[in-house]
Design an enzyme around this catalytic site. Structure first.
Site: not given
Ligand code: ATP
Ligand code: KDG
Length: 298
Positions: A104, A210, A240
């Site tokens: 990118r 999570g 997201d």
């Molecule tokens: N194993 C799981 N089972 C059920 N719900 C989940 C699980 N993991 C995530 N979630 C849901 O998704 C929400 C966001 O997940 P998480 O806290 O992992 O976000 P994140 O770290 O921003 O993830 P990513 O960067 O991978 O998108 C959690 O608050 C929960 O509601």
């Molecule tokens: O990493 C980035 O810039 C993205 O926008 C990709 C997303 O964050 C990724 O697919 C997880 O939501």
């Protein structure tokens, strides 16, 4: 006036069935934190617009066509003749660990300008959603985020900011320096505990936990809500998806605890399916997770 405008880069995604170096087959789709939120909100019945740049190329057409198919307004998107659409490559090594690789640097999305952002806000919006990814893409995108945030704040709209620290793009130290002033301007600040540590607090702070669910703190109190117990297929994009559900609750005027519950539901839908946005629920599907095990949707 539109319900929500999101601003950021959306790329073509390639998802391999095995290791890239083995020459596996791959599936194409699109990925972008902000456009996932726009798709999630659109499926829940809110009017949304995506503002960003794609190249004048086939991956760019895939991005725009997919967003239009999801009823996300792309009228303010720019097709940049001088740079390609960015690519993101996913390689899922275990159910919980997915390697991400970007192509990118110098992409069309990283050439976003403050003028693009202001054009995208024409007609007004109730909510602007931005993330800490866009400021990592360069000075133009950083200026675009500030311009959009300032404009919406001055117009009386809400600004939501998801820290979304991407360590492949910049260090935590640099992210903290650049994102802290933006986080201060947000009406709703969202992040994981570590991300929120990078930018300090705010008046309305949502913490994604999570598999433990999420919590929110506002001047009126604090609430927590457990995650749904579901089978995890692909955790990427859960954050997201959660944000889309939470912000849908905000747009509907729900109390914080109900916004959390909706966010946990959309987050659960995301982890149960492969892809960032494909499995996000429509409004009619939201109650599916609350049905008793074994019951069917009528
Ligand atoms: N194993 C799981 N089972 C059920 N719900 C989940 C699980 N993991 C995530 N979630 C849901 O998704 C929400 C966001 O997940 P998480 O806290 O992992 O976000 P994140 O770290 O921003 O993830 P990513 O960067 O991978 O998108 C959690 O608050 C929960 O509601
Ligand atoms: O990493 C980035 O810039 C993205 O926008 C990709 C997303 O964050 C990724 O697919 C997880 O939501």
């Amino acid at each position: 006036m539109i319900d929500a405008v999101v601003l950021g880069e959306t790329m073509m995604s390639l998802r391999s069935t095995g290791g890239w170096r083995l020459g596996s087959t791959a599936t194409t789709s699109i990925a972008g934190a902000e456009s996932t939120v726009a798709i999630g909100l659109s499926r829940l019945g809110h009017t949304t617009r995506w503002v960003g740049r794609v190249g004048a190329d086939e991956p760019g057409e895939l991005v725009l066509r997919t967003l239009r198919a999801e009823e996300v307004d792309t009228s303010a998107a720019v097709r940049d003749e001088d740079a390609p659409t960015g690519l993101i490559l996913f390689e899922q090594r275990t159910p919980d660990v997915t390697r991400v690789l970007y192509h990118r640097r110098g992409s069309a999305g990283s050439r976003l300008t403050a003028q693009d952002a202001l054009t995208g806000l024409t007609g007004g919006t109730r909510l602007l959603h931005v993330t800490g990814i866009t400021p990592a893409l360069g000075p133009g995108p950083l200026a675009a985020v500030h311009a959009a945030v300032d404009h919406v704040r001055e117009s009386g709209g809400l600004v939501s900011f998801d820290v979304n620290h991407r360590s492949l793009l910049w260090s935590a130290r640099e992210a903290s320096r650049v994102l802290t002033p933006l986080a201060r301007k947000a009406s709703v600040l969202i992040g994981s505990p570590a991300e929120l540590d990078l930018v300090g607090g705010g008046d309305h702070v949502v913490t994604k936990l999570g598999a433990d669910g999420a919590r929110v703190r506002t001047p009126d109190g604090s609430w927590t809500a457990p995650a749904y117990r579901v089978r995890v297929v692909d955790p990427v994009g859960a954050g997201d998806a959660f944000t889309a559900g939470y912000l849908s609750g905000v747009l509907d005027g729900l109390p914080p605890a109900d916004c959390l519950a909706r966010g946990n539901a959309t987050g659960a839908f995301a982890v149960m399916t492969t892809g960032d946005w494909e499995g996000l629920p429509t409004r009619a599907e939201l109650p599916l997770l609350d049905l008793d095990r074994g019951s069917t949707l009528r």
